[in-house]
Write an enzyme that holds these catalytic residues in place. Structure first.
Site, mmCIF file in Angstrom:
data_model
loop_
_atom_site.group_PDB
_atom_site.id
_atom_site.type_symbol
_atom_site.label_atom_id
_atom_site.label_comp_id
_atom_site.label_asym_id
_atom_site.label_seq_id
_atom_site.Cartn_x
_atom_site.Cartn_y
_atom_site.Cartn_z
ATOM 1 N N LYS A 115 13.655 28.412 1.036
ATOM 2 C CA LYS A 115 13.385 29.805 0.656
ATOM 3 C C LYS A 115 11.945 29.979 0.164
ATOM 4 O O LYS A 115 11.677 30.418 -0.957
ATOM 5 C CB LYS A 115 14.366 30.313 -0.402
ATOM 6 N N SER B 140 23.643 36.741 -0.488
ATOM 7 C CA SER B 140 25.062 36.877 -0.851
ATOM 8 C C SER B 140 25.253 37.026 -2.357
ATOM 9 O O SER B 140 26.364 37.255 -2.816
ATOM 10 C CB SER B 140 25.844 35.660 -0.338
ATOM 11 N N LYS C 103 22.616 21.820 6.076
ATOM 12 C CA LYS C 103 21.620 22.512 5.259
ATOM 13 C C LYS C 103 21.445 21.758 3.944
ATOM 14 O O LYS C 103 22.435 21.402 3.303
ATOM 15 C CB LYS C 103 22.128 23.935 4.994
ATOM 16 N N GLN D 45 27.994 34.300 -6.842
ATOM 17 C CA GLN D 45 28.115 34.055 -5.395
ATOM 18 C C GLN D 45 29.344 34.800 -4.874
ATOM 19 O O GLN D 45 30.418 34.688 -5.453
ATOM 20 C CB GLN D 45 28.255 32.542 -5.122
ATOM 21 N N GLY E 190 29.622 25.535 1.714
ATOM 22 C CA GLY E 190 29.223 24.473 0.797
ATOM 23 C C GLY E 190 30.442 23.974 0.048
ATOM 24 O O GLY E 190 31.216 23.156 0.562
HETATM 25 P P1 5BU Z 1 28.481 27.573 -1.364
HETATM 26 O O1 5BU Z 1 28.823 26.351 -2.101
HETATM 27 O O2 5BU Z 1 29.294 27.743 -0.069
HETATM 28 O O3 5BU Z 1 28.501 28.789 -2.236
HETATM 29 O O4 5BU Z 1 26.956 27.345 -0.891
HETATM 30 C C1 5BU Z 1 26.212 28.320 -0.236
HETATM 31 C C2 5BU Z 1 24.856 27.783 0.174
HETATM 32 O O5 5BU Z 1 24.135 28.782 0.868
HETATM 33 C C3 5BU Z 1 23.984 27.353 -0.990
HETATM 34 O O6 5BU Z 1 23.248 26.245 -0.543
HETATM 35 C C4 5BU Z 1 23.052 28.513 -1.216
HETATM 36 O O7 5BU Z 1 21.783 28.094 -1.671
HETATM 37 C C5 5BU Z 1 22.919 29.121 0.175
HETATM 38 N N1 5BU Z 1 22.743 30.574 0.182
HETATM 39 C C6 5BU Z 1 23.672 31.455 -0.317
HETATM 40 O O8 5BU Z 1 24.704 31.057 -0.822
HETATM 41 N N2 5BU Z 1 23.447 32.792 -0.277
HETATM 42 C C7 5BU Z 1 22.353 33.324 0.277
HETATM 43 O O9 5BU Z 1 22.204 34.562 0.344
HETATM 44 C C8 5BU Z 1 21.406 32.410 0.781
HETATM 45 C C9 5BU Z 1 21.619 31.071 0.753
HETATM 46 BR BR1 5BU Z 1 19.911 33.093 1.547
#
Ligand code: 5BU
Length: 492
Positions: free
Chosen positions: A319, A381, A286, A442, A462
């Site tokens: 998105k 999330s 992604k 997050q 990620g």
């Molecule tokens: P992380 O580094 O594992 O936190 O990255 C998560 C990825 O998933 C990041 O690219 C976000 O843009 C993407 N994402 C997310 O975290 N949460 C969501 O609800 C959505 C996308 Br939709």
């Protein structure tokens, strides 16, 4: 069932499956019982050719059976347009039953011109217990109208015919559920195991006209084998309407991985290096191309070569969220020309169905809907996000109903109740070995939790991988944990 026109009937059965007029999954029916197969013939109003075929077959069926009546009456609401066409084609006057008596004026329940003693043929779309037909019969009878026969498109074979026979009404169906299942199996759309499992369910779950069990085994309905989280990726590939979803399900099954790497790095070489290292362990990579400071066409060429070498798909997590026309331009044009290289993209459902139509409008030539797909966002999330239950429900509708189901590959969400249709893929971001919240909201869950408790089919990782001291080893470990959780989930 009429023996003639079998080829036409089979072609119609496949068509109904393709437009999601019926689907497999874990659905709650009107009578409150769960079912592995669900019919929604409301969608056929959007397909005039299907409408025509269904009504032609109904008219032929009525003629073959030599059913003559003074009126026809459709069971509200889905069968109303069908009854209208039958009425016009046969020159048989129609009666319309109101579901609620008018609050003003005549307070009539039955509209149309009739006399006591007139006969009326019932038209219905799908019969489970027969209770909807009986409601209509009761209202007609209270006006002195005589009802002896009902023609229906689908008999789910769950006791409806016997229930209405008790009230002196014979049921004649175009399709039985068994015919539909066997036809789909013959045409290669479903596995033999699906046919057998649904047959087992039908045999066990026979229903009275009040919705109660006739004496079948309720546990069979409750332990539905068609709940999407219990099905394997291989069998879900067969149920998928989007060709890209089909491809991804099969890729996951053969490569044995349900890990998506979120390659959120701002230099092209760093992303390529990461893609090469993690390639053997992922089904999907992604990107957020707008964070790549040295984006170039050669970056895309190299990324595609790695995707081919390691066998993973590419998703641009764009998105999209604008009006159809703008989204179409953003997808196909500009610096990134996303439609040219991303197998999948993500889109918000905020603008409604036009977002999917806008994306599709950018495709053509080499990049048809056959090679491209979208994941719709039904949840996020991020802590404190504004998505509520209604939004989630409506996002699910966009994903599973309407003319664009072949383009929707999946749903981005955080919970198993987001959608029931097993042909869609649930992508769940916010995955890390250590649960918690980052500084910007997050929220993270463990691989096991997202797959087993939250219904994730693919876990997105990620920073959990990107920031590890040994990237390969960490990617392998996420793959192993996500895959083991999936195997436990589908184990009977
Ligand atoms: P992380 O580094 O594992 O936190 O990255 C998560 C990825 O998933 C990041 O690219 C976000 O843009 C993407 N994402 C997310 O975290 N949460 C969501 O609800 C959505 C996308 Br939709």
């Amino acid at each position: 069932m009429v023996a003639k026109n079998t080829d036409e009937m089979k072609a119609l059965a496949v068509k109904l499956f393709q437009i999601n007029a019926f689907k497999f999954g874990d659905y709650k029916m009107k009578v409150g019982i769960n079912s592995p197969v669900y019919f929604d013939l409301r969608v056929i109003v959007s397909y005039p050719d299907v409408m025509q075929t269904v009504s032609d077959l109904l008219v032929a069926h009525i003629k073959d059976l030599q059913l003559s009546s003074k009126h026809v009456c459709g069971v509200p609401y889905t069968a109303l347009p069908l009854a209208t066409i039958v009425s016009v084609q046969q020159h048989t006057p129609m009666l319309v039953r109101r579901k609620e008596a008018k609050a003003y004026g005549t307070k009539k329940l039955i509209e149309g011109i009739y006399q006591a003693g007139d006969t009326c043929l019932i038209v219905e779309d799908v019969v489970t217990s027969g209770s909807s037909i009986l409601d209509t019969v009761r209202d007609l009878q209270s006006e002195g109208i005589v009802v002896t026969d009902a023609v229906v498109v689908v008999d789910r074979e769950q006791g409806g015919a016997a229930n209405i026979a008790k009230h002196g009404v014979r049921m004649h169906s175009l399709f039985t559920l068994s015919f539909l299942l066997n036809t789909l199996h013959e045409a290669g759309h479903i596995e033999k195991a699906t046919v057998d499992a649904v047959a087992k369910y039908i045999a066990a779950v026979q229903i009275n006209s009040d919705g109660s069990f006739i004496g079948g085994d309720k546990s069979v309905a409750e332990a539905n084998d068609f709940s999407r989280t219990k099905l394997t990726y291989e069998s879900r590939a067969n149920l998928a309407k989007s060709p890209v979803a089909k491809r991804l399900f099969n890729l996951m099954a053969t490569k044995q991985t349900n890990l998506c790497l979120a390659a959120d790095l701002s230099e092209a070489d760093a992303i390529l290096d990461m893609a090469d290292k993690c390639g053997p362990y992922i089904c999907l990579l992604k990107t957020h191309v707008d964070i790549v400071s040295d984006f170039s066409e050669s970056f895309i060429v190299n990324l595609q070569a790695l995707a081919t070498r390691h066998n993973f798909l590419l998703m641009e997590d764009r998105k999209f969220a604008d009006i159809g026309n703008t989204v179409s331009l953003q997808y196909g044009q500009g610096l990134y020309k996303i439609a040219n290289w991303a197998d999948l993209v993500t889109a918000h459902t905020l603008p409604g169905r036009s977002i999917v139509q806008g994306l599709k409008a950018a495709l053509g030539g080499a990049n048809s809907a056959k090679e491209r797909g979208v994941f719709l966002l039904a949840e996020m999330s991020a802590s404190g996000n504004l998505i509520d239950e209604k939004y989630k429900e409506n996002s699910n509708k966009i994903a599973t109903e309407g003319g664009d189901v072949d383009f929707v590959a999946g749903v981005v969400c955080q919970s198993a109740d987001c959608f029931a249709f097993p042909g869609l893929i649930q992508l769940t971001p916010g995955v890390k070995i250590d649960e918690g919240v980052d500084k910007l909201g997050q929220q993270y869950q463990t691989p096991e939790h997202v797959v087993k408790e939250r219904g994730a089919d693919i876990g997105v990782v990620g920073r959990g991988i990107l920031q590890a001291s040994n990237v390969e080893k960490t990617a392998a470990s996420y793959r192993d944990r996500l895959w083991a959780a999936y195997q436990e989930r589908v184990a009977k």
